[in-house]
Design an enzyme around this catalytic site. Structure first.
Site, mmCIF file in Angstrom:
data_model
loop_
_atom_site.group_PDB
_atom_site.id
_atom_site.type_symbol
_atom_site.label_atom_id
_atom_site.label_comp_id
_atom_site.label_asym_id
_atom_site.label_seq_id
_atom_site.Cartn_x
_atom_site.Cartn_y
_atom_site.Cartn_z
ATOM 1 N N HIS A 1 93.811 49.455 14.236
ATOM 2 C CA HIS A 1 94.101 50.188 15.580
ATOM 3 C C HIS A 1 93.658 51.588 15.490
ATOM 4 O O HIS A 1 93.461 52.185 14.351
ATOM 5 C CB HIS A 1 95.667 50.168 15.709
ATOM 6 C CG HIS A 1 96.577 50.741 14.675
ATOM 7 N ND1 HIS A 1 96.683 50.070 13.515
ATOM 8 C CD2 HIS A 1 96.917 52.093 14.231
ATOM 9 C CE1 HIS A 1 97.621 50.644 12.458
ATOM 10 N NE2 HIS A 1 97.507 51.895 13.389
ATOM 11 N N HIS B 1 94.002 55.143 16.908
ATOM 12 C CA HIS B 1 94.884 56.387 17.687
ATOM 13 C C HIS B 1 94.118 57.140 18.692
ATOM 14 O O HIS B 1 93.194 57.751 18.342
ATOM 15 C CB HIS B 1 95.735 57.158 16.783
ATOM 16 C CG HIS B 1 96.507 56.455 15.833
ATOM 17 N ND1 HIS B 1 98.159 56.278 15.936
ATOM 18 C CD2 HIS B 1 96.310 55.695 14.556
ATOM 19 C CE1 HIS B 1 98.334 55.493 14.862
ATOM 20 N NE2 HIS B 1 97.479 55.266 14.034
HETATM 21 P P1 5GP Z 1 99.608 53.638 11.504
HETATM 22 O O1 5GP Z 1 100.415 54.495 10.739
HETATM 23 O O2 5GP Z 1 99.662 52.327 10.985
HETATM 24 O O3 5GP Z 1 98.075 54.100 11.690
HETATM 25 O O4 5GP Z 1 100.285 53.659 13.059
HETATM 26 C C1 5GP Z 1 101.000 52.722 13.661
HETATM 27 C C2 5GP Z 1 101.568 53.179 14.693
HETATM 28 O O5 5GP Z 1 102.118 52.036 15.605
HETATM 29 C C3 5GP Z 1 102.607 54.280 14.777
HETATM 30 O O6 5GP Z 1 102.148 55.491 15.173
HETATM 31 C C4 5GP Z 1 103.832 53.516 15.219
HETATM 32 O O7 5GP Z 1 104.729 54.704 15.930
HETATM 33 C C5 5GP Z 1 103.301 52.668 16.120
HETATM 34 N N1 5GP Z 1 104.352 51.520 16.249
HETATM 35 C C6 5GP Z 1 104.949 51.029 15.334
HETATM 36 N N2 5GP Z 1 105.404 49.778 15.879
HETATM 37 C C7 5GP Z 1 105.478 50.002 17.170
HETATM 38 C C8 5GP Z 1 105.802 49.096 18.086
HETATM 39 O O8 5GP Z 1 106.560 48.148 18.164
HETATM 40 N N3 5GP Z 1 105.560 49.316 19.387
HETATM 41 C C9 5GP Z 1 104.590 50.527 19.818
HETATM 42 N N4 5GP Z 1 104.281 50.795 20.928
HETATM 43 N N5 5GP Z 1 104.074 51.272 18.698
HETATM 44 C C10 5GP Z 1 104.538 50.969 17.618
#
Ligand code: 5GP
Ligand code: ZN
Length: 138
Positions: free
Chosen positions: A102, A104
């Site tokens: 993903h 951001h």
């Molecule tokens: P990572 O740290 O893996 O790059 O980012 C994962 C992101 O997913 C985090 O910013 C977190 O807030 C978001 N996230 C995790 N679970 C959910 C969810 O169930 N719904 C949404 N909308 N965002 C999520």
């Protein structure tokens, strides 16, 4: 479409977990991050499960940039942001918590108080040595 049973983002794609959708097409889904760094923080995911950038489907790379630009443009307009960060955590060590690739999009504002990562220094010759090592893997 290949999805993983226990992956939280695959569950969002399947509609098993709700999300605040921003844009969707046959390849990608953009939705608001539930815990935003700044309000309007949006995630963009491929609809095919892959772990990170390194196994991201090649055929979708160009479309991914186009989709991202479209979403980022709307976020900047809607939030009145002065800029935005595009970020991707690849692997646990890099802060990746959800192991479905993903991107951001984080809207940024002048004086929003967020600080950048600290910078390091190379020792004498270290930079050239590392450059050579990296070139050896290309
Ligand atoms: P990572 O740290 O893996 O790059 O980012 C994962 C992101 O997913 C985090 O910013 C977190 O807030 C978001 N996230 C995790 N679970 C959910 C969810 O169930 N719904 C949404 N909308 N965002 C999520
Ligand atoms: Zn997934």
């Amino acid at each position: 479409m290949s999805l993983e049973k226990d992956c939280i983002f695959c569950k969002i794609i399947r509609g098993e977990i709700p999300c605040n959708k921003i844009l969707e097409d046959k390849e990608f889904l953009a939705f608001l991050d539930i815990k935003p760094i700044n309000k309007g923080h949006t995630l963009i995911i491929p609809k095919v499960h892959c772990k990170n950038l390194l196994d991201f489907p090649k055929a979708e790379e160009t479309d991914f940039i186009e989709f991202t630009k479209k979403v980022a443009t709307a976020i900047v307009k809607a939030t009145g942001a002065d800029g935005f960060n595009l970020g991707m955590n690849n692997g646990k060590a890099a802060g990746q918590v959800v192991h479905h690739a993903h991107l951001h999009i984080i809207p940024r504002f002048d004086h929003d108080g967020l600080v950048s990562w600290p910078h390091k220094e190379y020792s004498e010759g270290e930079m050239q040595e590392l450059q050579k090592k990296i070139l050896g893997f290309l």
